[in-house]
Design a protein around this motif. Structure first.
Motif, short mmCIF file in Angstrom:
data_model
loop_
_atom_site.label_atom_id
_atom_site.label_comp_id
_atom_site.label_asym_id
_atom_site.label_seq_id
_atom_site.Cartn_x
_atom_site.Cartn_y
_atom_site.Cartn_z
N SER A 25 0.81 -1.23 0.00
CA SER A 25 0.00 0.00 0.00
C SER A 25 0.84 1.27 0.00
O SER A 25 0.32 2.36 -0.22
CB SER A 25 -0.95 0.00 1.20
OG SER A 25 -0.22 0.14 2.41
N VAL A 27 3.64 1.73 -1.99
CA VAL A 27 4.39 1.89 -3.23
C VAL A 27 4.01 3.17 -3.96
O VAL A 27 4.88 3.97 -4.34
CB VAL A 27 4.21 0.65 -4.15
CG1 VAL A 27 4.86 0.87 -5.50
CG2 VAL A 27 4.79 -0.59 -3.48
N GLU A 28 2.72 3.40 -4.17
CA GLU A 28 2.28 4.60 -4.88
C GLU A 28 2.60 5.87 -4.09
O GLU A 28 2.91 6.91 -4.67
CB GLU A 28 0.79 4.52 -5.19
CG GLU A 28 0.46 3.52 -6.27
CD GLU A 28 -1.01 3.52 -6.66
OE1 GLU A 28 -1.73 4.45 -6.28
OE2 GLU A 28 -1.43 2.56 -7.34
N ALA A 31 6.27 6.65 -4.71
CA ALA A 31 6.46 7.12 -6.09
C ALA A 31 5.95 8.55 -6.24
O ALA A 31 6.61 9.40 -6.85
CB ALA A 31 5.75 6.19 -7.07
N ALA A 32 4.78 8.84 -5.66
CA ALA A 32 4.20 10.19 -5.74
C ALA A 32 5.07 11.21 -5.01
O ALA A 32 5.11 12.38 -5.38
CB ALA A 32 2.79 10.19 -5.16
N ALA A 56 4.82 -4.26 -8.41
CA ALA A 56 4.26 -2.94 -8.08
C ALA A 56 5.36 -1.87 -8.08
O ALA A 56 5.16 -0.77 -8.60
CB ALA A 56 3.58 -2.98 -6.72
N ASP A 59 6.39 -1.23 -11.70
CA ASP A 59 5.36 -0.46 -12.40
C ASP A 59 5.45 1.03 -12.08
O ASP A 59 5.06 1.86 -12.90
CB ASP A 59 3.96 -0.99 -12.03
CG ASP A 59 3.67 -2.36 -12.62
OD1 ASP A 59 4.42 -2.83 -13.50
OD2 ASP A 59 2.68 -2.98 -12.18
N GLN A 60 5.92 1.35 -10.89
CA GLN A 60 6.05 2.75 -10.48
C GLN A 60 7.47 3.30 -10.74
O GLN A 60 7.77 4.43 -10.37
CB GLN A 60 5.72 2.90 -8.99
CG GLN A 60 4.28 2.63 -8.65
CD GLN A 60 3.34 3.69 -9.21
OE1 GLN A 60 3.69 4.84 -9.37
NE2 GLN A 60 2.11 3.27 -9.53
#
Length: 195
Positions: A25, A27-28, A31-32, A56, A59-60
């Protein structure tokens, strides 16, 4: 100016929250935030599957570091920790390019040739971090280890944990002066002294 990659350790979010939500949860979020690397924490894993976390992160566009509480050297054993090979494999399964461990009980009788042979066969790079223990977290054992590593050209670099020097009442500035040439990963951590 060269910008060094920023890695965020998932322990930064607190063990309870990470175990509750799972490492996937975050990972994004990383990245952000503009991080380039994510540091998976072995001790915080619950039901996560290695391939899901690796995918994951990929992908980021995040590189991965795998942090394990493993000590590289166990007291009374000249060979590296018997769990090192499987931990390197585990790190690779999580998509990690680096495995971070602590030094453990390094002595002059430890077999650095066998460590070198293992690492030269494995794509995951080894990082050794100064921890909060007397036997593996002080400047002197780290300096002895990295001097030998350098002399024998064993492919190991250092994770320099700024906060952990405070646990040893040692100067991070002195440690940086003595160990800086070995550092590949700088771990910034706030530490506040209490009575």
């Amino acid at each position: 100016m060269h910008k060094y990659p920023v890695s965020i350790s998932l322990s930064s979010y607190g063990a309870d929250l990470v175990r509750q939500q799972g490492q996937l949860s975050f990972v994004e979020v990383l990245a952000a935030a503009g991080a380039q690397r994510i540091e998976w924490r072995e001790e915080l894993l619950t039901t996560e599957q290695p391939h899901e976390l690796a995918q994951a992160a990929a992908d980021q566009g995040l590189e991965c570091v795998f942090s394990s509480p493993l000590e590289l050297w166990v007291a009374g054993r000249s060979q590296p920790n018997a769990e090192l090979a499987v931990t390197l494999d585990r790190a690779q399964a999580f998509g990690a390019r680096w495995l971070k461990v602590s030094l453990g009980y390094f002595t002059d009788t430890n077999d650095l040739d066998s460590l070198s042979a293992l690492l030269n066969r494995h794509p995951v790079k080894l990082l050794v971090e100064n921890d909060q223990t007397l036997h593996g977290g002080r400047i002197e054992p780290m300096q002895r280890f990295f001097n030998e590593i350098e002399r024998l050209a064993v492919p190991v670099k250092m994770t320099f944990d700024i906060g952990n020097w405070q646990w040893q009442d040692q100067s991070a500035t002195t440690a940086a002066r003595l160990l800086g040439r070995h550092v590949d990963y700088l771990h910034c951590k706030a530490v506040a002294r209490r009575a």
